[in-house]
Write an enzyme that holds these catalytic residues in place. Structure first.
Site, PDB file in Angstrom:
ATOM      1  N   HIS A   1       0.836  -1.205   0.000  1.00 17.82           N
ATOM      2  CA  HIS A   1       0.000   0.000   0.000  1.00 17.82           C
ATOM      3  C   HIS A   1       0.868   1.252   0.000  1.00 17.82           C
ATOM      4  CE1 HIS A   1      -3.162   2.846   0.887  1.00 17.82           C
ATOM      5  NE2 HIS A   1      -2.552   3.216   1.994  1.00 17.82           N
TER       6      HIS A   1
ATOM      7  N   GLN B   1      -7.949  14.943   1.153  1.00 19.57           N
ATOM      8  CA  GLN B   1      -6.681  14.485   1.739  1.00 19.57           C
ATOM      9  C   GLN B   1      -5.479  15.033   0.961  1.00 19.57           C
ATOM     10  OE1 GLN B   1      -6.400  10.201   1.695  1.00 19.57           O
ATOM     11  NE2 GLN B   1      -4.391  10.157   2.679  1.00 19.57           N
TER      12      GLN B   1
END
Ligand code: CA
Length: 424
Positions: free
Chosen positions: A142, A249
């Site tokens: 990730h 974000q």
């Protein structure tokens, strides 16, 4: 005959389907209510929920180091006050009471009527009064994927990543139990890299497939927890969807990290599966190169083989699986996370939640977020009805599941679900 609560040979007098997440070897803990009564501590076996307050009142849970009142409390925190030793003894007692050859509960009609409920008639609540919430970033794939997308594939991992479990402090107030809908958050984002910021509903609402652990009382301020001690401080695990608004974000995160793109909601599965129940499913921890500093070193199998999946259900109820991953794909173990979290003397309390970070495997169908699955929206997913998704739409329900299988025993977490509602 005494049989440990994990023994594959155990059977219950309550029927359990072979594909159930909740055999007698699981016995997770949660908070349930029915008929408008206040929530009480419960466990689950097959399609039955067991009211622990009734068993406690009957004296069947005495002598475990847990006060009777803890079984009437509005959250599990009081029950957890005795730490892992007391919870282990409680799970063992429940295992004995539910065994096929133990008549004490099985043949007591009053007790059965009062303590056993069909699971579909029980409303489940947040299991614990959450103190603090920390979110790690412990899946190497990730972190690599995100680094490739937002930086440079040759330099995807930041210099600190292989040396410490990166994390940030999240927001406990917006953690909700499975089934709670989530409104699409609004915020600032940039519609294009050179454009001025705008305000409105996020256009990039995402999931994050995670597993979180819940702590017992950990350490006093100034003390720390070693990797060897860490697992004794862990009550159990839940599935965790750390909803994320990628456009908010991306604009806000420099230089202090996630803020409003994350704190509008995180969803938790209602059943806390104990670390003891997961013991048979341990698997090797990855080799860490470069070697970690001594305070992060540990030995033995510190990872757990938990198959994870996520799906999107459309308003017609039909679901498309979008990813299959595994908890064992993490680079950093829970023990390392907890040791790192406390090495500076930061205290961990009963009911703190520590999430793993998005768990991505090394194949594109195992990535744990839409950001990665659609590679920043460049490769949309096609759902069962032919519609495409780059990110989540209003009306979508995100569903996550997790389970372990070994020696004919299947232990699972049930589900964590959340439906996306329009922005308010
Ligand atoms: Ca996260």
């Amino acid at each position: 005959m005494h049989l440990p609560a994990n023994d594959p040979a155990l059977r219950s007098w309550i029927p359990v389907a072979t594909d159930s997440d909740f055999p007698i070897q699981n016995l997770p803990f949660g908070m349930g209510s029915w008929n408008g009564e206040p929530p009480v501590p419960v466990t689950r076996i097959g399609d039955r929920v067991v009211d622990l307050s009734v068993l406690a009142e009957a004296g069947l849970l005495d002598g475990l180091g847990i006060a009777r009142e803890a079984f009437m409390a509005p959250q599990l925190n009081d029950l957890m006050a005795g730490g892992r030793t007391a919870v282990r003894a409680l799970r063992q007692r429940l295992s004995e009471l539910l065994r096929h050859d133990n008549p004490s509960f099985r043949d007591n009609n009053t007790l059965r009527e009062d303590a056993l409920l069909p699971a579909d008639q029980v409303t489940l609540h947040l299991p614990v009064r959450i103190g603090d919430y920390t979110d790690f970033y412990s899946s190497r794939q990730h972190a690599y994927n995100v680094g490739c997308m937002f930086r440079d594939p040759n330099n995807a991992l930041l210099p600190n990543w292989l040396h410490l479990p990166v994390g940030y402090h999240g927001r406990a107030s917006s953690i909700v139990v499975s089934g709670t809908p989530i409104h699409r958050p609004k915020g600032q984002y940039k519609p294009a890299p050179d454009a001025a910021p705008e305000f409105g509903p996020t256009r990039q609402l995402d999931m994050e497939l995670e597993v979180a652990f819940i702590t017992f009382e950990g350490n006093t301020l100034g003390q720390h927890i070693t990797t060897a001690e860490a697992e004794e401080k862990i009550f159990g695990l839940v599935l965790f969807n750390d909803w994320s608004a990628r456009d908010i974000q991306a604009w806000e995160y420099v230089p202090l990290g996630p803020f409003l793109g994350k704190n509008f909601g995180s969803s938790m599965s209602p059943w806390v599966v104990t670390l003891d129940a997961l013991e048979p499913f341990r698997t090797a921890s990855p080799v860490q190169d470069p070697p970690v500093l001594p305070y992060l070193q540990h030995s033995g199998d510190r990872h757990i083989d938990i198959a994870l999946e996520a799906g999107i259900a459309t308003p017609d109820g039909r679901e498309t699986t979008i990813c299959r991953s595994n908890f064992k794909h993490l680079y950093w173990s829970m023990a390392q996370q907890l040791a790192h979290h406390t090495v500076n003397g930061c205290n961990v309390r009963c009911g703190d939640v520590m999430a793993s970070g998005t768990i991505s495997g090394d194949t594109p169908d195992s990535y744990g977020s839409l950001l990665e699955l659609t590679w920043k929206g460049t490769k949309p997913l096609t759902l069962h009805d032919g519609t495409e998704r780059k990110f989540l739409q209003d009306g979508d329900t995100l569903v996550m599941r997790g389970h372990c299988v070994k020696d004919g025993v299947r232990i699972g977490f049930g589900e964590v679900t959340g439906k996306v509602l329009p922005a308010i």
